[in-house]
Design a protein around this motif. Structure first.
Motif, PDB file in Angstrom:
ATOM      1  N   LEU A  43     -45.332  65.086  -6.532  1.00 50.64           N
ATOM      2  CA  LEU A  43     -46.313  65.397  -5.489  1.00 50.64           C
ATOM      3  C   LEU A  43     -46.495  64.256  -4.503  1.00 50.64           C
ATOM      4  N   GLY A  44     -45.948  63.079  -4.833  1.00 50.70           N
ATOM      5  CA  GLY A  44     -46.095  61.934  -3.947  1.00 50.70           C
ATOM      6  C   GLY A  44     -47.471  61.324  -3.981  1.00 50.70           C
ATOM      7  N   VAL A  45     -48.136  61.374  -5.144  1.00 53.13           N
ATOM      8  CA  VAL A  45     -49.481  60.816  -5.278  1.00 53.13           C
ATOM      9  C   VAL A  45     -49.531  59.924  -6.511  1.00 53.13           C
ATOM     10  N   GLU A  46     -50.638  59.198  -6.660  1.00 53.60           N
ATOM     11  CA  GLU A  46     -50.865  58.433  -7.876  1.00 53.60           C
ATOM     12  C   GLU A  46     -51.299  59.376  -8.989  1.00 53.60           C
ATOM     13  N   PRO A  47     -50.949  59.074 -10.246  1.00 53.57           N
ATOM     14  CA  PRO A  47     -51.321  59.966 -11.353  1.00 53.57           C
ATOM     15  C   PRO A  47     -52.810  60.289 -11.417  1.00 53.57           C
ATOM     16  N   MET A  48     -53.663  59.322 -11.108  1.00 56.80           N
ATOM     17  CA  MET A  48     -55.095  59.565 -11.204  1.00 56.80           C
ATOM     18  C   MET A  48     -55.564  60.651 -10.247  1.00 56.80           C
ATOM     19  N   ALA A  49     -54.817  60.862  -9.151  1.00 53.26           N
ATOM     20  CA  ALA A  49     -55.220  61.881  -8.182  1.00 53.26           C
ATOM     21  C   ALA A  49     -55.158  63.279  -8.789  1.00 53.26           C
ATOM     22  N   ILE A  50     -54.290  63.480  -9.781  1.00 45.66           N
ATOM     23  CA  ILE A  50     -54.117  64.802 -10.373  1.00 45.66           C
ATOM     24  C   ILE A  50     -55.268  65.152 -11.309  1.00 45.66           C
ATOM     25  N   TYR A  51     -55.901  64.136 -11.861  1.00 44.76           N
ATOM     26  CA  TYR A  51     -56.971  64.390 -12.838  1.00 44.76           C
ATOM     27  C   TYR A  51     -58.179  65.087 -12.205  1.00 44.76           C
ATOM     28  N   ARG A  52     -58.240  65.099 -10.920  1.00 40.20           N
ATOM     29  CA  ARG A  52     -59.304  65.849 -10.240  1.00 40.20           C
ATOM     30  C   ARG A  52     -59.098  67.352 -10.413  1.00 40.20           C
ATOM     31  N   TYR A  53     -57.871  67.760 -10.662  1.00 36.45           N
ATOM     32  CA  TYR A  53     -57.542  69.185 -10.712  1.00 36.45           C
ATOM     33  C   TYR A  53     -57.170  69.672 -12.106  1.00 36.45           C
ATOM     34  N   THR A  54     -56.884  68.761 -13.015  1.00 34.49           N
ATOM     35  CA  THR A  54     -56.584  69.121 -14.401  1.00 34.49           C
ATOM     36  C   THR A  54     -56.928  67.933 -15.284  1.00 34.49           C
ATOM     37  N   ALA A  55     -57.498  68.201 -16.448  1.00 35.87           N
ATOM     38  CA  ALA A  55     -58.055  67.134 -17.282  1.00 35.87           C
ATOM     39  C   ALA A  55     -57.005  66.280 -17.973  1.00 35.87           C
ATOM     40  N   GLY A  56     -55.787  66.758 -18.092  1.00 35.13           N
ATOM     41  CA  GLY A  56     -54.746  66.009 -18.778  1.00 35.13           C
ATOM     42  C   GLY A  56     -53.559  66.889 -19.078  1.00 35.13           C
ATOM     43  N   LYS A  57     -52.637  66.375 -19.897  1.00 36.87           N
ATOM     44  CA  LYS A  57     -51.401  67.100 -20.176  1.00 36.87           C
ATOM     45  C   LYS A  57     -51.667  68.458 -20.820  1.00 36.87           C
ATOM     46  N   GLU A  58     -52.561  68.526 -21.795  1.00 32.90           N
ATOM     47  CA  GLU A  58     -52.830  69.795 -22.471  1.00 32.90           C
ATOM     48  C   GLU A  58     -53.410  70.815 -21.496  1.00 32.90           C
ATOM     49  N   ALA A  59     -54.330  70.367 -20.675  1.00 32.28           N
ATOM     50  CA  ALA A  59     -54.913  71.271 -19.674  1.00 32.28           C
ATOM     51  C   ALA A  59     -53.864  71.692 -18.646  1.00 32.28           C
ATOM     52  N   LEU A  60     -52.922  70.813 -18.383  1.00 29.34           N
ATOM     53  CA  LEU A  60     -51.855  71.147 -17.440  1.00 29.34           C
ATOM     54  C   LEU A  60     -50.950  72.228 -18.012  1.00 29.34           C
ATOM     55  N   VAL A  61     -50.669  72.147 -19.315  1.00 32.58           N
ATOM     56  CA  VAL A  61     -49.868  73.186 -19.965  1.00 32.58           C
ATOM     57  C   VAL A  61     -50.618  74.518 -19.910  1.00 32.58           C
ATOM     58  N   ASP A  62     -51.929  74.485 -20.155  1.00 30.07           N
ATOM     59  CA  ASP A  62     -52.712  75.710 -20.008  1.00 30.07           C
ATOM     60  C   ASP A  62     -52.644  76.230 -18.572  1.00 30.07           C
ATOM     61  N   GLY A  63     -52.556  75.307 -17.628  1.00 28.54           N
ATOM     62  CA  GLY A  63     -52.443  75.699 -16.230  1.00 28.54           C
ATOM     63  C   GLY A  63     -51.163  76.453 -15.922  1.00 28.54           C
ATOM     64  N   LEU A  64     -50.104  76.194 -16.698  1.00 29.35           N
ATOM     65  CA  LEU A  64     -48.868  76.959 -16.523  1.00 29.35           C
ATOM     66  C   LEU A  64     -49.110  78.434 -16.811  1.00 29.35           C
ATOM     67  N   VAL A  65     -49.905  78.715 -17.852  1.00 30.88           N
ATOM     68  CA  VAL A  65     -50.253  80.103 -18.181  1.00 30.88           C
ATOM     69  C   VAL A  65     -51.053  80.716 -17.041  1.00 30.88           C
ATOM     70  N   GLU A  66     -52.009  79.952 -16.549  1.00 34.12           N
ATOM     71  CA  GLU A  66     -52.821  80.420 -15.417  1.00 34.12           C
ATOM     72  C   GLU A  66     -51.952  80.763 -14.216  1.00 34.12           C
ATOM     73  N   ALA A  67     -51.020  79.869 -13.900  1.00 32.43           N
ATOM     74  CA  ALA A  67     -50.171  80.076 -12.725  1.00 32.43           C
ATOM     75  C   ALA A  67     -49.265  81.288 -12.899  1.00 32.43           C
ATOM     76  N   LEU A  68     -48.716  81.470 -14.102  1.00 29.65           N
ATOM     77  CA  LEU A  68     -47.820  82.601 -14.321  1.00 29.65           C
ATOM     78  C   LEU A  68     -48.559  83.924 -14.167  1.00 29.65           C
ATOM     79  N   PHE A  69     -49.742  84.040 -14.763  1.00 30.42           N
ATOM     80  CA  PHE A  69     -50.471  85.300 -14.655  1.00 30.42           C
ATOM     81  C   PHE A  69     -51.016  85.519 -13.247  1.00 30.42           C
ATOM     82  N   ALA A  70     -51.316  84.448 -12.542  1.00 28.32           N
ATOM     83  CA  ALA A  70     -51.714  84.605 -11.140  1.00 28.32           C
ATOM     84  C   ALA A  70     -50.563  85.201 -10.324  1.00 28.32           C
ATOM     85  N   GLU A  71     -49.341  84.771 -10.633  1.00 21.00           N
ATOM     86  CA  GLU A  71     -48.172  85.327  -9.942  1.00 21.00           C
ATOM     87  C   GLU A  71     -47.955  86.792 -10.313  1.00 21.00           C
ATOM     88  N   VAL A  72     -48.178  87.131 -11.578  1.00 15.10           N
ATOM     89  CA  VAL A  72     -48.071  88.535 -11.999  1.00 15.10           C
ATOM     90  C   VAL A  72     -49.073  89.383 -11.228  1.00 15.10           C
TER      91      VAL A  72
END
Length: 247
Positions: A43-72
């Motif tokens: 994304l061209g940002v510092e890692p800390m910038a992402i924590y505003r949108y997801t709490a960490g790696k586990e939450a990011l993996v959950d976000g993959l599920v969110e993104a897939l069903f949003a596309e469906v």
């Protein structure tokens, strides 16, 4: 050199953008490549910038599920005309079955675009209570239950059909994903699938299925199996989802 997160870059970040980048990374390199640091680099940002949108790696993996069903859900919203065409060509079917078939096709199409996310979709939602599952998944669940409810099924039967529908779709697509070709460049089907290694005397039926295994049509199998399952379900007392006579 990768540009890091200045004020303009930070303003452009959003949760959908972060999740889309995570999906793209997993599509390219697999789930093991997904880290907060690697995603930040993409994304061209510092890692800390992402924590505003997801709490960490586990939450990011959950976000993959969110993104897939949003596309469906997006695909379903834009396929209304296709659905109307299906009703003209499959008018003998009950509307609730046609709608479940449409959902199955949309889900399969999105999964085929993001095959590395499928195992996550099959397991992550089960690790949390229903109310804590991603909103796009809950919205699709609500839609399916509404389809069945408006068709006239009672709550218990609707839930049985819903669970059967979900189990078949996930199971069929997982089996499809796990089918590994031994040698994709081999023209001989037996050699291509590696079944020549199985003794003919011990596995005659499996070896006899080589043409069918080699020419596997995943969508046809998905829909044919779904139709078999749904044909065993009780008929609803009414079918009003697409303008029937029920109040």
């Amino acid at each position: 050199m990768v540009e890091r997160d200045g004020p303009e870059k930070r303003r452009r970040l959003s949760r959908p953008l972060v999740l889309a980048a995570a999906v793209a990374l997993v599509d390219r390199e697999g789930l093991a490549a997904l880290t907060m640091r690697r995603l930040a680099t993409d994304l061209g940002v510092e890692p800390m910038a992402i924590y505003r949108y997801t709490a960490g790696k586990e939450a990011l993996v959950d976000g993959l599920v969110e993104a897939l069903f949003a596309e469906v859900n997006d695909r379903l919203r834009t396929s209304a005309e296709e659905s109307r065409s299906d009703r003209r060509t499959e008018s003998a079917d009950l509307p609730w079955r046609m709608e479940l078939r449409r959902i199955a096709r949309a889900f399969a199409s999105v999964v085929h675009a993001h095959p590395e996310i499928l195992p996550v979709v099959a397991t992550r939602p089960l690790s949390v209570p229903v109310a804590r599952r991603p909103a796009p998944l809950l919205q699709l669940t609500e839609h399916i239950l509404a389809v069945l409810g408006r068709a006239g099924f009672d709550d218990a039967t609707a839930l049985t059909i819903y669970r059967t529908f979900v189990a078949w779709n996930l199971g069929c697509l997982l089996v499809d994903k796990r089918q590994v070709v031994d040698n994709p460049d081999e023209p001989d089907l037996m050699l291509r699938l590696g079944l020549h290694r199985l003794p003919a005397a011990e596995y005659p039926r499996l070896r006899a299925l080589v043409p069918q295994l080699a020419e596997y049509d995943d969508e046809q199998e998905l829909i044919a199996g779904l139709d078999c399952l749904l044909s065993g379900m009780p008929e609803p007392p009414l079918d009003s989802f697409y303008g029937g006579s029920a109040p």
